[in-house]
Motif scaffolding. Structure first.
Motif, PDB file in Angstrom:
ATOM      1  N   ILE A 129      -7.139   1.270   7.890  1.00  0.00           N
ATOM      2  CA  ILE A 129      -6.582   1.686   6.594  1.00  0.00           C
ATOM      3  C   ILE A 129      -5.160   1.166   6.474  1.00  0.00           C
ATOM      4  N   MET A 130      -4.809   0.701   5.289  1.00  0.00           N
ATOM      5  CA  MET A 130      -3.421   0.368   4.956  1.00  0.00           C
ATOM      6  C   MET A 130      -3.068   1.176   3.716  1.00  0.00           C
ATOM      7  N   PHE A 131      -1.957   1.914   3.801  1.00  0.00           N
ATOM      8  CA  PHE A 131      -1.620   2.826   2.712  1.00  0.00           C
ATOM      9  C   PHE A 131      -0.109   2.939   2.552  1.00  0.00           C
ATOM     10  N   GLY A 132       0.344   2.873   1.301  1.00  0.00           N
ATOM     11  CA  GLY A 132       1.756   3.103   1.024  1.00  0.00           C
ATOM     12  C   GLY A 132       2.318   2.143   0.001  1.00  0.00           C
ATOM     13  N   PRO A 133       3.591   2.311  -0.338  1.00  0.00           N
ATOM     14  CA  PRO A 133       4.211   1.524  -1.404  1.00  0.00           C
ATOM     15  C   PRO A 133       4.554   0.103  -0.991  1.00  0.00           C
ATOM     16  N   ASP A 134       4.551  -0.774  -1.984  1.00  0.00           N
ATOM     17  CA  ASP A 134       4.923  -2.172  -1.789  1.00  0.00           C
ATOM     18  C   ASP A 134       5.657  -2.620  -3.049  1.00  0.00           C
ATOM     19  N   ILE A 135       6.871  -3.155  -2.876  1.00  0.00           N
ATOM     20  CA  ILE A 135       7.699  -3.564  -4.015  1.00  0.00           C
ATOM     21  C   ILE A 135       8.160  -4.992  -3.811  1.00  0.00           C
ATOM     22  N   CYS A 136       8.059  -5.791  -4.864  1.00  0.00           N
ATOM     23  CA  CYS A 136       8.635  -7.132  -4.843  1.00  0.00           C
ATOM     24  C   CYS A 136       8.931  -7.557  -6.267  1.00  0.00           C
ATOM     25  N   ILE A 146      -6.000   0.326   1.049  1.00  0.00           N
ATOM     26  CA  ILE A 146      -6.920  -0.707   1.509  1.00  0.00           C
ATOM     27  C   ILE A 146      -7.743  -0.155   2.680  1.00  0.00           C
ATOM     28  N   PHE A 147      -9.053  -0.315   2.585  1.00  0.00           N
ATOM     29  CA  PHE A 147      -9.949   0.106   3.656  1.00  0.00           C
ATOM     30  C   PHE A 147     -10.668  -1.109   4.230  1.00  0.00           C
ATOM     31  N   SER A 148     -10.871  -1.069   5.512  1.00  0.00           N
ATOM     32  CA  SER A 148     -11.717  -2.073   6.147  1.00  0.00           C
ATOM     33  C   SER A 148     -13.160  -1.586   6.107  1.00  0.00           C
ATOM     34  N   TYR A 149     -14.063  -2.502   5.721  1.00  0.00           N
ATOM     35  CA  TYR A 149     -15.481  -2.146   5.673  1.00  0.00           C
ATOM     36  C   TYR A 149     -16.300  -3.366   6.072  1.00  0.00           C
ATOM     37  N   LYS A 150     -17.027  -3.223   7.153  1.00  0.00           N
ATOM     38  CA  LYS A 150     -17.856  -4.303   7.688  1.00  0.00           C
ATOM     39  C   LYS A 150     -17.045  -5.583   7.903  1.00  0.00           C
ATOM     40  N   GLY A 151     -15.861  -5.403   8.463  1.00  0.00           N
ATOM     41  CA  GLY A 151     -15.038  -6.535   8.847  1.00  0.00           C
ATOM     42  C   GLY A 151     -14.217  -7.162   7.744  1.00  0.00           C
ATOM     43  N   LYS A 152     -14.217  -6.575   6.559  1.00  0.00           N
ATOM     44  CA  LYS A 152     -13.462  -7.132   5.433  1.00  0.00           C
ATOM     45  C   LYS A 152     -12.558  -6.064   4.838  1.00  0.00           C
ATOM     46  N   TRP A 199     -13.715   0.793  -5.159  1.00  0.00           N
ATOM     47  CA  TRP A 199     -13.625  -0.324  -4.211  1.00  0.00           C
ATOM     48  C   TRP A 199     -14.927  -1.116  -4.276  1.00  0.00           C
ATOM     49  N   ASP A 200     -14.868  -2.360  -3.896  1.00  0.00           N
ATOM     50  CA  ASP A 200     -16.074  -3.200  -3.940  1.00  0.00           C
ATOM     51  C   ASP A 200     -16.759  -3.254  -2.575  1.00  0.00           C
TER      52      ASP A 200
END
Length: 403
Positions: A129-136, A146-152, A199-200
């Motif tokens: 899992i990737m979670f949290g703010p991102d600013i640019c 973002i979740f990992s599922y079946k290697g993606k 999510w897809d």
């Protein structure tokens, strides 16, 4: 940095069944004994330092780890006893304070399984899992989920806006066994839904029937030209005409300059391309919808929420301008426990704001004094220049008189 004893008390009084897998409030000067710095080759890593920052509510309880060097990668992680969230909620929570008024950089966490080599953690290391703010810049101010599922890795399809001020904010992700989720900022829900919908992970349930085609006699024109409408005889007018008020310049030489032609102007009588009136189409059947069929590749999965093994949390970031403070890391299966850990965030923010405003006022007065001193010095320099000019003028006049 919330008091760890408070959360421990909550976990033992009234929350007997709560599991706290990781709690890190950075309340120990030796915090880095438990956190491993990556040594991945080819990266210039920045250093985290323990500090409450330049403005805070409480100098001790607000301590966290702060990025301290500009234009650096940051990669530290902490391992804990591995667990699975099967048949129970998963709550990931931490606080972020971009006190540098961040221009471009990450503020998220990553959760890994036990296979991670912490000394080699980097941007391509597989995570759960990737979670949290991102600013640019002004265009990217989002909360990643973002979740990992079946290697993606699969990104959420919704746009969740993060906070972009300079004060402390709590980010909370809740994933439940019924495949639903919530994202909260400062205990306020900003997004929620179903994992399959947002999510897809899976192929779509239905697809367009490849054998279906729009009938040849299907008329999807809502209106049609009026067959009895005729273009008026005086309709055709040129779009541009010679300027009737223009005259040939007196110095125009036909032999040298060529034949003179007046400039062109828009024709006020130009009506554009003629179009016949439109009538309702009596044969209109509406927009044709491609029929759908069940997708043979769709396979339901009631375990989308499941993370079979989590045992490491890492900060794996890039920041252009350093200064972000991370604190109050909590991974648990108790939603109410996590909510209570955020209860005092408004008090923290008020204290930070009060101190920052006082600092800003001091700086404002200092800037005004320096500006005044600079202005006074400029005035003195101008006076000195004027005096020198006067003395020089008097000397020249004196020399003239002597002659």
């Amino acid at each position: 940095m919330w008091c760890s004893s408070a959360i421990l008390l909550l976990a033992t009084v009234g929350f007997i069944n709560a599991n706290v897998y990781l709690e890190e409030n950075f309340d120990n000067a030796n915090w880095d004994d438990a956190w491993i710095q990556s040594k991945h080759p080819g990266k210039e890593f920045g250093k985290f330092v323990l500090t409450p920052g330049t403005f805070y509510n409480d100098a001790e309880t607000d301590k966290g780890i702060q990025t301290s060097q500009d234009a650096r990668f940051y990669a530290v992680s902490r391992k804990f006893e591995g667990f699975s969230n099967e048949d129970k909620p998963l709550v990931v929570q931490f606080s972020v304070k971009h006190e540098q008024n961040i221009d471009c950089g990450g503020g998220y966490v990553k959760l890994f399984d036990c296979s991670l080599d912490q000394t080699d953690m980097h941007g391509e290391s597989p995570y759960e899992i990737m979670f949290g703010p991102d600013i640019c810049g002004p265009g990217t101010k989002k909360v990643h989920v973002i979740f990992s599922y079946k290697g993606k890795n699969h990104l959420i399809s919704k746009d969740i806006r993060c906070k972009d001020d300079v004060y402390t904010h709590f980010y909370t992700l809740i994933v439940r066994p019924d495949n639903t989720y919530e994202v909260l900022i400062d205990n306020e829900k900003v997004e929620s839904g179903n994992l399959e919908d947002d999510w897809d992970f899976l192929a779509p349930k239905k697809i367009k029937d490849p054998n279906a085609k729009k009938p040849e006699d299907w008329d999807d024109r809502a209106t049609i030209p009026d067959p009895d409408d005729k273009k008026p005889e005086d309709w055709e007018k040129p779009e541009h005409i010679p300027d009737p008020d223009a005259t040939k310049p007196e110095d125009w030489d036909d032999e040298m300059d060529g034949e003179w032609e007046p400039p062109m102007i828009d024709n006020p009588e130009y009506k554009g391309e003629w179009q016949p009136k439109q009538l309702d189409n009596p044969n209109y059947k509406g927009a044709w919808e491609h029929p759908e069929i069940a997708n043979p590749e769709y396979v339901p999965d009631d375990k989308l929420y499941l993370r079979k093994e989590i045992c490491t949390l890492g900060f794996d970031l890039w920041q252009v301008k350093s200064g972000t403070i991370f604190d109050n890391v909590l991974i648990t299966d108790d939603v109410e426990l996590a909510a209570k850990a955020v209860a005092d965030v408004k008090t923290t923010q008020a204290g930070e704001k009060k101190m920052k405003e006082a600092q800003d006022e001091v700086q404002r007065k200092k800037d005004e004094e320096e500006a005044k001193k600079s202005s006074d010095k400029d005035d003195e320099d101008e006076d000195d220049d004027d005096e020198e000019k006067d003395e020089s003028k008097q000397d020249k006049e004196s020399d003239h008189d002597e002659l």
